[in-house]
Design an enzyme around this catalytic site. Structure first.
Site, PDB file in Angstrom:
ATOM      1  N   TYR A   1     -27.172  -0.393  -8.132  1.00 30.20           N
ATOM      2  CA  TYR A   1     -27.756  -0.554  -6.798  1.00 30.20           C
ATOM      3  C   TYR A   1     -26.790   0.374  -5.771  1.00 30.20           C
ATOM      4  O   TYR A   1     -27.419   0.834  -4.498  1.00 30.20           O
ATOM      5  CB  TYR A   1     -28.000  -1.960  -6.283  1.00 30.20           C
TER       6      TYR A   1
ATOM      7  N   ASP B   1     -22.828   0.558 -12.285  1.00 33.30           N
ATOM      8  CA  ASP B   1     -22.863  -0.754 -13.077  1.00 33.30           C
ATOM      9  C   ASP B   1     -24.445  -0.737 -13.153  1.00 33.30           C
ATOM     10  O   ASP B   1     -25.104  -0.441 -13.942  1.00 33.30           O
ATOM     11  CB  ASP B   1     -22.064  -1.568 -12.375  1.00 33.30           C
TER      12      ASP B   1
ATOM     13  N   LYS C   1     -21.523   2.277 -16.970  1.00 31.23           N
ATOM     14  CA  LYS C   1     -21.570   1.147 -17.835  1.00 31.23           C
ATOM     15  C   LYS C   1     -23.100   1.030 -18.110  1.00 31.23           C
ATOM     16  O   LYS C   1     -23.988   0.251 -17.656  1.00 31.23           O
ATOM     17  CB  LYS C   1     -21.141  -0.193 -16.898  1.00 31.23           C
TER      18      LYS C   1
HETATM   19  P1  IMP Z   1     -23.468  -1.521  -9.059  1.00 27.10           P
HETATM   20  O1  IMP Z   1     -24.002  -1.429  -7.689  1.00 27.10           O
HETATM   21  O2  IMP Z   1     -23.875  -2.680  -9.898  1.00 27.10           O
HETATM   22  O3  IMP Z   1     -23.885  -0.264  -9.767  1.00 27.10           O
HETATM   23  O4  IMP Z   1     -21.817  -1.575  -9.013  1.00 27.10           O
HETATM   24  C1  IMP Z   1     -21.060  -0.658  -8.658  1.00 27.10           C
HETATM   25  C2  IMP Z   1     -19.840  -0.874  -8.084  1.00 27.10           C
HETATM   26  O5  IMP Z   1     -19.368  -2.357  -8.532  1.00 27.10           O
HETATM   27  C3  IMP Z   1     -18.675  -0.076  -8.302  1.00 27.10           C
HETATM   28  O6  IMP Z   1     -18.658   0.994  -7.498  1.00 27.10           O
HETATM   29  C4  IMP Z   1     -17.661  -0.663  -8.434  1.00 27.10           C
HETATM   30  O7  IMP Z   1     -16.980  -1.053  -6.900  1.00 27.10           O
HETATM   31  C5  IMP Z   1     -17.942  -2.125  -8.911  1.00 27.10           C
HETATM   32  N1  IMP Z   1     -17.842  -2.594 -10.218  1.00 27.10           N
HETATM   33  C6  IMP Z   1     -18.829  -2.602 -11.130  1.00 27.10           C
HETATM   34  N2  IMP Z   1     -18.321  -2.793 -12.417  1.00 27.10           N
HETATM   35  C7  IMP Z   1     -17.075  -2.904 -12.259  1.00 27.10           C
HETATM   36  C8  IMP Z   1     -15.878  -3.003 -13.204  1.00 27.10           C
HETATM   37  O8  IMP Z   1     -16.042  -3.133 -14.313  1.00 27.10           O
HETATM   38  N3  IMP Z   1     -14.699  -3.144 -12.494  1.00 27.10           N
HETATM   39  C9  IMP Z   1     -14.384  -3.065 -11.279  1.00 27.10           C
HETATM   40  N4  IMP Z   1     -15.367  -2.755 -10.352  1.00 27.10           N
HETATM   41  C10 IMP Z   1     -16.576  -2.594 -10.940  1.00 27.10           C
END
Ligand code: IMP
Ligand code: MG
Length: 176
Positions: A104, A101, A129
């Protein structure tokens, strides 16, 4: 929140087909006699890791890592909840993630694996994403690129629910 408010975004059949393609690609890239260390990021990568490694022909070792964001803390500061246990012995590692997402979490896991002795870390994610990315992360294998919407199923949760759906679904917008 019930399952009838979730629309299928990526079906079980689409996931199956794509995983077979991804496994073939990973096999092609790992033709050495070295085993491939696959580290799944808990808990979301549970089914993806299981279904992917069963399609690989290259010998694998499996371990897990887990990070979580501190509530109310600075964006990008993550708590390491689990480090891998097996000895990486300066070998390459495949990091298996459910979704990227902001970027991080995966960046924090890459640091954990590097500190643990990985020679290199290749990121393999089921979902990317793309429009939500805040920091640059290198991704070697991507299952599906998706829009900036909240998805559940096939490991992904909403407050710990819906991980066991066999497809990736998107929660319908509230009406009215
Ligand atoms: P990042 O650190 O923002 O890239 O978030 C990644 C983590 O957030 C992933 O490993 C998921 O656990 C959670 N996450 C991000 N987007 C979603 C979503 O749309 N549905 C469920 N979990 C998500
Ligand atoms: Mg995750």
């Amino acid at each position: 929140m019930t399952e009838d408010r979730i629309d299928v975004l990526i079906s079980q059949a689409e996931i199956d087909t794509r995983l077979t393609e991804m496994a073939a690609e990973i096999d092609r890239d790992h033709t050495t006699s070295d085993t491939l260390i696959c580290v799944g990021v808990l808990k979301g990568s549970l089914f993806f890791l299981a279904d992917l490694v069963r399609r690989l022909r290259v010998p694998v070792e499996i371990d897990f890592a887990q990070v979580s964001s501190y509530r109310g803390s600075v964006r990008g500061r993550l708590e390491v909840k689990r480090r891998p246990e097996i000895d990486f012995g300066d070998r390459p590692v495949l990091l298996v993630e459910d979704i990227i997402d902001s970027g991080y979490s995966v960046a924090a896991v890459i640091d954990v694996l590097t500190e643990h002795g990985a020679r290199s870390v290749d990121v393999c994610t089921l979902l990317d994403k793309v429009p939500a990315r805040e920091i640059d992360v290198p991704i070697r294998y991507t299952g599906f690129e998706i829009a900036d919407a909240f998805v559940v199923g096939y490991g992904l949760d909403l407050a710990e629910r819906f991980r066991n759906l066999p497809y990736v679904g998107v929660i319908q917008e509230e009406e009215g």
